[in-house]
Each structure stands twice: as structure tokens, then as C-alpha cells.
Design an enzyme around this catalytic site. Structure first.
Site, mmCIF file in Angstrom:
data_model
loop_
_atom_site.group_PDB
_atom_site.id
_atom_site.type_symbol
_atom_site.label_atom_id
_atom_site.label_comp_id
_atom_site.label_asym_id
_atom_site.label_seq_id
_atom_site.Cartn_x
_atom_site.Cartn_y
_atom_site.Cartn_z
ATOM 1 N N LYS A 171 0.854 -1.197 0.000
ATOM 2 C CA LYS A 171 0.000 0.000 0.000
ATOM 3 C C LYS A 171 0.884 1.239 0.000
ATOM 4 C CE LYS A 171 -2.695 3.026 2.792
ATOM 5 N NZ LYS A 171 -1.856 4.132 2.265
ATOM 6 N N GLU A 244 9.358 1.299 11.060
ATOM 7 C CA GLU A 244 10.354 2.349 10.802
ATOM 8 C C GLU A 244 9.622 3.670 10.969
ATOM 9 O OE1 GLU A 244 13.399 1.737 10.300
ATOM 10 O OE2 GLU A 244 13.529 -0.290 9.512
ATOM 11 N N CYS A 278 13.150 10.762 6.955
ATOM 12 C CA CYS A 278 13.217 10.256 8.333
ATOM 13 C C CYS A 278 14.635 10.387 8.825
ATOM 14 C CB CYS A 278 12.763 8.812 8.363
ATOM 15 S SG CYS A 278 13.675 7.778 7.241
ATOM 16 N N GLU A 379 9.639 15.939 15.748
ATOM 17 C CA GLU A 379 10.278 15.709 14.460
ATOM 18 C C GLU A 379 9.961 16.917 13.558
ATOM 19 O OE1 GLU A 379 8.596 12.510 12.025
ATOM 20 O OE2 GLU A 379 10.614 12.164 11.267
#
Ligand code: NAD
Length: 476
Positions: A171, A244, A278, A379
Site C-alpha cells: 500500500k 520504521e 526520516c 520531528e
């Protein structure tokens, strides 16, 4: 109109619903896409389960041969696939080419392992018996991918899974399905049997993958909150998970560092992909002696990163992927500035008619960002870098580890003892010493703390798509 890939079918959603994929640089519609849901995932899982029966039983060297051929065919299409990625994601054409290339290379890298990883022979106390530990594929695996690196992050899951004999329901993020479809279609044209990788589209397919009884393992790259939801849902079916998740990678630069090398790596590390990575230098801690010189070099580099439509040759940084993402980063910058931070470079939106319809933002560098500001604690998923003076390595390590995240980290120094301390003490799944933050195929990549667990890349990733089974042979 794009379609899903389920075995030999190129299919619309069972519900007939669709949605539009838009270009982040222009707002134009790139394509209309099926909005799949649970019945589509069910069809894909059934197809993958059927394909598993034959794919898992192929001799491993045959599987490797098929995958190499398919990867080569796909690599021949990089130039066609790259603009599709740029149009749906926003990144520059150069970044898209690199990413599409990495997709094919990743399939080939894991194909090499298919017939090389083996089990063990184990001596047992009773000499009329012996033991074996064999490795078997798990079955149907679910791969759920975000929008920032749609191809790399899909390949990180699909490549080890199918090399080890599993089949996949994949997906893509709902906003970046088109380049993924093109890559999988190229693998199929290159000889990958239908059903080995199936692609479902639409937001609702994620949860349906995690809950589907035929899907035995889930690999997700996404945000930490999504990771928690996926893990909780996967627990109901006792499924394996690889997560992750988000990161806020610290970088420490000491007085004895090669600051030219550091400036280059930090600039690429923070601004590549418009900062939507990331693995990215997201918090910078610089020792007093080189602070001013490094800041000057970083500003010089940032000033060369001309924002623009990724399809145009002179663009060095594409737009952010969505309006929401840009608003989030702008809010983090505002929070820092309201707390007393100084904007050293950028801090706003580039001006001009060419920027009016896209989600553009300037590369941004800030100093004096106060303790506790969102840029330090959250983040920052965009091209904004907080930089802070440190007295020594102790202070750098303390600040670097003062984060909920633990994905990447880096240290720049020519002092071996300092580098060694960085390696030992930085709380992260990866530490780069005097090196650009690149995830290498050869090394296992994954986080610790709130950045998740499980590995992608390396032999370790391949092993995580297998299950060990013990065998006792008696009567000999
Ligand atoms: P996201 O978590 O919103 O979505 C990721 C994927 O999960 C999408 O395909 C989404 O549709 C799907 N999803 C969302 N909710 C789900 C649910 N409840 N069940 C199943 N699937 C679900 O993340 P995003 O905004 O697309 O990507 C940005 C995030 O990804 C950032 O936090 C970034 O750090 C992280 N990321 C991590 C890595 C890594 O390797 N650690 C790499 C790239 C991005």
C-alpha cells in the site's frame, strides 16, 4: 485513470470510489486513483496467498534469476518513472532519478541473497539424531509506505520479502501511488509472476491490511503515532511487525572536525527531499570554536538551494508535499521564533508567481532556539534546521540523547576517542562518523526508542522475512 494491481487484474476499487492525486508544485491533478477498502485488500491478500504456494516453492536460484531480470527491466525505465514521482511527490527530477534507480538496485541486492542465506546443522547429544535449523518464508506480507520516499521505502520491504519467497500486498501512501504502480508494473513486465506483489490504493487499505487474517507480517514506515496504532492492531492477530518510524537525528560537530565536509553533509542531510526525510540532520550541536565558521558555510549552501517545480532544471529544492506538512513546519518555526530564536536564513515562503500554487518553503536555519521548543522536541519534517552552540562533547551527547527518538545520529571529529564515545553513547540505530547520512544496502537500518524497531537493509532485513524452524532427524 490508474488502477490497482491484483494478480492479473488491473482493477478499480470494489466500491467504485476514486480520488485525485495532485502535483504539490502546481496543484494540478496528476491522475485519478481508485479509493480501495477492505474488499480490495481481501482480494489482494487472496491473490498473494495463491501466488505464495508457487513462489515460495521455486528453487532459490530460480527466484534470484527472475528477480534480477525483473530489476534490470525496471532499471531500464528509470527515465520514464522519475517524472511521475516528481509530479506526484514534488521532489526534483534528480532526486526522483536517484530514488527510482535505488528501487531497482534494492530488488537486485536482495535477489543476490535468495540462494545464499542458509540454515544450520546442529549436533545433538544422542548421536543417532541430529538437528537442523531451516529458514522458511513467512507467507503473505503487508507493506505500508509513506509519501516522502515512496519508491525507496516500498523497495525496502518488497525486495527482501519476495527474495525470501514471500508474497506481498503493498500500500503506497494515498498521495504517491503512481510511481509505485509504474515500478511494480515494470517488474511484472520484466518477468515477476503476477500475484507475487499486489498493489492496493487508498487510505482505508492500511488498516485493512493490518487486520487481514491471511497477512502474517506487517512492515510499516510512517509516523510514530501510526506505528503505535499498527502495532496494537497487529497484536490482535499476533502478527510480526517491523516499524520504521519518525526521527529527530542529532549531529554533533566538534572543534577539530573537517567543517567543509560537515557543512556539505549537514546541508544535504537536512535539505535533501525538501527536508522530508526520516533520516535527516534535524538537530545540530556545534562546539564553540567552529560554530561561526560552520554556520557561515551552511548559510552559503542554503542560499544555493533555489526552490522550484521539481521538473524544472534549475530547481534545487522542490515544494513540500502538502499544505498541511508546510503548515506544520511553519508552526514549528514560529514557535521557535516566539521563544526568542533568530532566523539566520530563510524562515518564510519564496516569493514570485511561480510559487503561488505550490507548497513552497525556503530552506531555513535558526539559532538561539530555546530549550523545550518544538524544533528540539518534535520531528521537523521539512527544511528547517535549529543549530546550537555546545561547550564540549559531554554537553553535545547529553542534548543529542535528550529526545524521544533514536533513528540516526552523526558526529564530526578527527579525535578517535571522541568518535568512539559518539558511537557508543549516541542513542540511535545508526551513527555516521565523518560521513554523509546515507542508508547503505549492506548495513541494517532501523531505530530505537520511539523510532521503532526491526531492520530494513542488510542481511538482517532478509532474515526478518523468514521464520526459523527446528528439525530433529532421528533413526540414523
Ligand atoms: P503516516 O504515518 O501518516 O502514514 C504512513 C503510511 O501508513 C501511509 O501509507 C498511511 O496511509 C498508512 N496508515 C496511516 N494510518 C494507518 C493505520 N491506522 N493503519 C495502517 N496504515 C496506516 O506517515 P506519513 O505522513 O505518510 O510519513 C511521514 C512519517 O513517516 C514521518 O514521521 C517520518 O519520519 C516517517 N518516516 C520514517 C522513516 C523510517 O525509515 N524510519 C522513513 C520515512 C518516513
Amino acid at each position: 485513470m490508474a488502477t490497482m494491481i491484483i494478480e492479473g487484474d488491473r482493477t478499480k476499487a470494489a466500491s467504485g470510489k476514486t480520488y485525485e492525486v495532485r502535483n504539490p508544485a502546481t496543484g494540478e491533478v496528476v491522475d485519478e486513483v481508485p479509493a480501495g477498502s477492505a474488499p480490495d485488500v481481501d482480494k489482494a491478500a487472496q491473490a498473494a496467498s495463491k501466488a505464495f504456494a508457487t513462489w515460495s516453492k521455486l528453487p532459490a536460484n530460480k527466484r534470484a534469476e527472475i528477480l534480477h531480470k525483473a530489476a534490470q527491466h525496471m532499471l531500464g525505465k528509470v527515465e520514464q518513472i522519475a517524472p511521475i514521482l516528481t509530479k506526484e511527490q514534488g521532489k526534483t527530477l534528480l532526486e526522483s532519478r536517484i530514488e527510482a534507480q535505488r528501487f531497482g538496485e534494492n530488488i537486485a541486492w536482495f535477489a543476490d541473497l535468495a540462494d545464499k542465506v542458509h540454515g544450520q546443522h546442529v549436533r545433538l547429544p544422542d548421536l543417532t539424531t541430529y538437528g537442523l535449523v531451516i529458514r522458511k518464508p513467512i507467507g503473505v506480507c503487508g507493506a505500508i509506505v509513506p509519501w516522502n520516499f515512496p519508491l525507496t521505502l516500498a523497495a525496502n520491504k518488497v525486495a527482501p520479502a519476495i527474495a525470501a519467497g514471500n508474497t506481498v500486498v503493498l500500500k503506497p501512501a494515498s498521495t504517491t501511488p503512481l510511481s509505485t504502480l509504474a515500478c511494480i508494473e515494470a517488474l511484472l513486465e520484466g518477468g515477476l509472476p503476477e500475484g507475487v506483489v499486489n498493489v492496493v490504493l487508498g487510505q482505508a487499505t492500511g488498516e485493512a491490511i493490518v487486520s487481514h487474517p491471511l497477512i502474517r507480517k506487517i512492515a510499516l514506515t510512517g509516523s510514530t503515532p501510526t506505528g503505535k496504532k499498527v502495532m496494537a492492531r497487529a497484536a490482535e492477530g499476533l502478527k510480526k511487525v517491523t516499524l520504521e518510524l519518525g526521527g529527530s537525528d542529532p549531529c554533533i560537530v566538534l572543534d577539530d572536525a573537517d567543517i567543509e565536509g560537515a557543512a556539505k553533509a549537514i546541508s544535504i542531510g537536512r535539505f535533501f527531499n525538501c527536508g522530508q526525510a526520516c533520516l535527516a540532520v534535524k538537530r545540530l550541536y556545534v562546539q564553540e570554536g567552529v560554530y561561526d565558521a560552520l554556520l557561515e558555510k551552511l548559510v552559503a549552501r542554503a542560499s544555493k538551494l533555489k526552490p522550484g517545480n521539481g521538473l524544472e532544471k534549475d530547481s534545487r529544492m522542490g515544494p513540500m508535499h502538502t499544505d498541511t506538512q508546510r503548515a506544520e513546519v511553519e508552526a514549528q518555526i514560529k514557535d521557535a521564533v516566539e521563544g526568542g530564536a533568530r532566523v539566520v536564513y530563510g524562515g518564510g515562503r519564496p516569493k514570485g508567481p511561480e510559487y503561488d500554487k505550490g507548497w513552497f518553503i525556503e530552506p531555513t536555519i535558526l539559532e538561539n532556539v530555546p530549550d523545550g521548543a518544538r524544533m528540539w522536541t518534535e520531528e521537523v519534517f521539512g527544511p528547517a534546521l535549529p543549530i546550537r552552540r555546545i561547550k564540549d562533547l559531554d554537553e553535545g551527547l547529553r542534548l543529542a540523547n535528550d529526545s524521544q527518538y533514536g533513528l540516526g545520529s552523526s558526529i564530526w571529529t578527527t579525535n578517535m576517542a571522541a568518535a568512539h564515545r559518539g558511537v557508543q553513547e549516541l542513542e540511535a540505530g545508526y551513527t555516521w562518523v565523518n560521513a554523509l547520512q546515507i542508508a547503505h544496502d549492506e548495513l541494517p537500518f532501523g531505530g530505537t526508542k520511539q523510532s521503532g524497531f526491526g531492520k530494513e537493509h542488510g542481511v538482517e532485513a532478509y532474515l526478518q522475512y523468514t521464520e526459523e524452524k527446528s528439525v530433529v532427524y532421528g533413526g540414523i
